[in-house]
Design an enzyme around this catalytic site. Structure first.
Site, short mmCIF file in Angstrom:
data_model
loop_
_atom_site.label_atom_id
_atom_site.label_comp_id
_atom_site.label_asym_id
_atom_site.label_seq_id
_atom_site.Cartn_x
_atom_site.Cartn_y
_atom_site.Cartn_z
N LYS A 1 -17.93 18.02 -6.76
CA LYS A 1 -17.61 17.38 -5.48
C LYS A 1 -17.78 15.88 -5.66
CE LYS A 1 -18.64 17.36 -0.54
NZ LYS A 1 -18.74 15.88 -0.45
N SER B 1 -11.83 18.82 6.23
CA SER B 1 -13.17 18.72 5.67
C SER B 1 -13.57 20.08 5.10
CB SER B 1 -14.16 18.29 6.75
OG SER B 1 -13.80 17.05 7.29
N GLU C 1 -9.16 12.29 -5.52
CA GLU C 1 -10.33 11.50 -5.17
C GLU C 1 -10.29 10.21 -5.97
OE1 GLU C 1 -14.05 11.79 -2.79
OE2 GLU C 1 -12.21 12.93 -2.90
N CYS D 1 -26.37 -19.11 4.89
CA CYS D 1 -26.63 -20.48 4.46
C CYS D 1 -25.58 -21.38 5.10
CB CYS D 1 -26.55 -20.57 2.94
SG CYS D 1 -26.40 -22.26 2.30
#
EC number: 6.5.1.2
Length: 726
Positions: free
Chosen positions: A153, A115, A210, A474
């Protein structure tokens, strides 16, 4: 400061040597007239040319040929590969999607995917810079010599992609940073991800990227979902994450995903390099670039797509300025971002700074502040999805939120409405965490009495609404028009009845023409009815009728999977078919009998019974049978050669995992999806999952490769691989 650079790069195909790059001929000689060598040579040229066209279209946005010419080249390549059984590993034709998977395996990353520390405060960014300079000074470097690379980012899903000898080898999600889900087949379908790298890449290259859904494609896809009565994705990140976790790669291929690459995880040359984490080894292979900025040049040379809004700045104030400019431009970008990443450029500096257990010390994310506004709820619309789930949407007095006019926001479910205490007329806060689909986090001024009363009947078919925890559904089943469109599409899916030519647009057209009012109506269609529709001809009408006719005696598991019973996918459908043998036995089974089936727990058993007990669903099943659509029964006593054995499969085998499971079950064995103390053998194909191997070690379960598995079956008189229908 330095802007993102570009220049001449190697190509997949040289137009002077490959006739299919510029002004390609598209009138091909018949396949039957080619020798095997001629077909292989032409296919090789076509693969290189198609890769070049993919790169120019999806990466550089500068196509060389019109779409029609590209389609003909692609079709010719696929025709050659099919006719001559040519190898297709990493061929562009693999992008259309491979066989459905039964589950996502867990695989270890080449190097940790950490991270990044982050803040929305400029002073925190300056504090990061101060730590960098102090750290470099302590290691003997000039603290005044640090430069930063600034990048968007991205608000997507981080992935690792590995290339071996320039060929696409594997992809995985970030997961816990050490291991993630194996999404090799899913990522393979994304056209901006090269199946073969350009130029002269290292023998092994692992890159971090990414995966995301472009904004324009996301908005168009969400509109399609809403029109079909399904719940839209909340934001592009959820759309990307949900798509990559699809088990059927063909579903991924149909959704508009893209990838940006932004970091090197490992760079090995001639097998002598060292897989490196974000700290890196003391010295990498000599030909690896010495700066992050130069690595972007290498990405260009290899054909790996990267962001264009990348800059190198001489100091932290330049990074702060970059962030402010990018935040001002964010609405014009075709991808969602939630800040910028500021990273030390020099790799020697990075290695000296190192990392904590969680994050590198050489990078920091300067995030954008969340965007909110207040407005009034003018109404509530309740949407109905394919599974019958009801989703409330607040209709708002239009308000500007971060430069975008917002007039609708999701309220998620009836429990959320009750928790908020929201009603029509109230002033609410609107929050755009994902930049696109907003939601209501709180009521800021109560202007109404009470809370919005969630409907007790379906707004589409008037069937009763049932609550399941925080959600509402439903009960109309296949009799509800909102659920029927998607039910028909589901019936036609590849992992169900596999009816070619019955996609969403055609289903919508048939429904609008009132030719199909229920699932059984598909089998009342006539060629003349279809041929009269816009965009149809007699040939396409005849083809669809032929496809439908071919499904009148489907395998029992395909029939069950096609019904769209909640929680019943291909694997569970196969287990039900193998256990009960025929449709009537399943219809008559009570909860205890259903729970006796492998992989069917109490919740799944309840789902099956609820579906089969719904009058509209039973009517649809009987209507199908009345029209001659009756699934084939399964001989549950087909063989006992493997009686008493329980197998678990992992990795890629010479056949699909589903076929492997069906094969051993047909001979009396059990096939389950997870390893336990009751498992007799774990059968591992290529790229096996780490978690199952660990479980097998812990439980003392023998591990067999495919060759050993074949020998075991041969000893018991069972052929491998399967030789056809049992």
């Amino acid at each position: 400061m330095t802007s993102a650079h570009s220049g001449s790069t190697p190509r997949h195909a040289d137009p002077d040597e490959n006739p299919y790059v510029e002004s390609p001929p598209t009138d091909f000689e018949p396949v039957a007239s080619l020798s095997e060598d001629e077909a292989a040579e032409q296919a090789s040229l076509l693969r290189a040319a198609v890769r070049e066209h993919d790169h120019r279209y999806y990466v550089e946005a500068d196509p060389l040929v019109p779409d029609e010419a590209y389609d003909r080249l692609f079709a010719r390549l696929r025709e050659l590969e099919d006719a001559f059984d040519l190898p297709t590993e990493n061929s562009p034709t693999r992008r259309i999607g491979g066989r459905p998977l039964d589950e996502l395996e867990t695989v270890e990353h080449v190097a940790p995917m950490r991270s990044i520390d982050n803040s929305t405060d400029a002073e925190a960014v300056r504090a990061f810079d101060e730590r960098v300079r102090k750290g470099l000074d302590a290691e003997g470097f000039d603290p005044g010599g640090v430069e930063y690379v600034c990048e968007p980012k991205f608000d997507g899903l981080s992935v690792e992609v590995v290339y071996e000898d320039g060929e696409y080898a594997r992809a995985a999600t970030r997961g816990d940073g050490t291991a993630g889900d194996d999404v090799t087949e899913q990522i393979r379908t994304i056209r901006s991800v090269p199946g073969k790298l350009r130029g002269d890449p290292p023998s092994r290259l692992a890159v971090r990227g990414e995966a995301y859904m472009p904004r324009d494609a996301f908005e168009a896809y969400n509109e399609e979902l809403i029109e079909r009565g399904e719940e839209p994705f909340a934001n592009p990140r959820n759309a990307a994450a949900g798509t990559l976790r699809q088990l059927d790669p063909s579903v991924v291929a149909e959704r508009p995903l893209d990838v940006f690459f932004f970091d090197v995880l490992a760079w090995e040359t001639d097998g002598e390099g060292t897989a490196r984490g974000e700290d890196g080894p003391e010295s990498g292979p000599p030909d690896r670039p010495g700066t992050h900025w130069a690595e972007f040049d290498a990405f260009d040379a290899f054909g790996l797509r990267r962001a264009d809004r990348v800059e190198r700045v001489p100091d932290i104030e330049g990074a702060l300025d970059y962030r402010d400019r990018l935040m001002a431009d964010r609405e014009g970008l075709n991808y969602a971002i939630d800040g910028v990443v500021i990273a030390v450029d020099d790799r020697a500096h990075r290695e000296a700074l190192g990392s904590t257990a969680r994050a590198p010390r050489w990078a920091f994310a300067y995030k954008f502040p969340p965007r909110t506004a207040t407005t009034t709820v003018e109404g509530v619309t309740v949407q109905v999805g394919r599974t019958g789930r009801l989703t409330p949407v607040a209709e708002l007095d239009p308000v500007d939120v971060g430069g975008v006019t917002v007039s609708r926001a999701t309220l998620h479910n009836p429990a959320e409405i009750e928790a908020l205490g929201v009603n029509v007329g109230d002033r609410v806060r609107i929050y755009r965490a994902g930049d696109v689909i907003p939601y209501v986090p709180e009521v800021v001024e109560k202007r109404s009495e009470g809370t919005y009363a969630f409907p007790e009947s379906c707004p589409i078919c008037d069937a009763p609404v049932e609550r399941d925890g925080p959600l509402a559904f439903c009960t109309g089943g296949l009799g509800c028009p909102a659920q029927l469109d998607r039910a028909i599409e589901h019936w036609a899916r590849r992992d169900a009845l596999d009816i070619e030519g019955l996609g969403p647009e055609r289903v919508e057209q048939l429904r609008e023409a009132e030719l199909v009012e229920s699932l059984p109506d598909l089998y009342d269609l006539a060629v003349d009815d279809l041929a009269a529709l816009e965009g149809w001809g007699e040939t396409s009408a005849e083809n669809l009728i032929a496809e439908l006719e071919a499904t009148r005696e489907p395998p029992l598991d395909d029939f069950l999977a096609g019904l769209g019973i909640p929680d019943v996918g291909a694997t569970t459908a196969r287990a039900l078919a193998a256990h009960f043998g025929d449709l009537d036995a399943i219809i008559d089974a009570d909860g205890d009998e259903l729970r006796a089936v492998d992989d069917v727990g109490p919740e799944v058993a309840e789902s099956i019974r609820t579906f089969l007990d719904t009058e509209e669903n039973r009517a649809a099943i009987e209507g199908l049978r009345e029209r001659g659509v009756d699934p084939e029964s399964v001989d549950v006593d087909a063989g006992e050669a493997l009686d008493g054995l329980t197998f678990v499969f992992t990795g890629s085998l010479s056949t699909t995992r589903g076929e492997a499971q069906a094969h051993v079950e047909a001979h009396g064995a059990n096939a389950t999806s997870s390893v336990s103390g009751n498992t007799d053998y774990l059968v591992a194909g290529e790229s096996p999952g780490r978690s199952k191997r660990n479980d097998a070690d812990a439980e003392g379960v023998p591990l067999l490769d495919e060759g050993e598995f074949a020998e075991l079956l041969a000893e018991r008189g069972v052929a491998w691989p399967p030789e056809g229908d049992e």
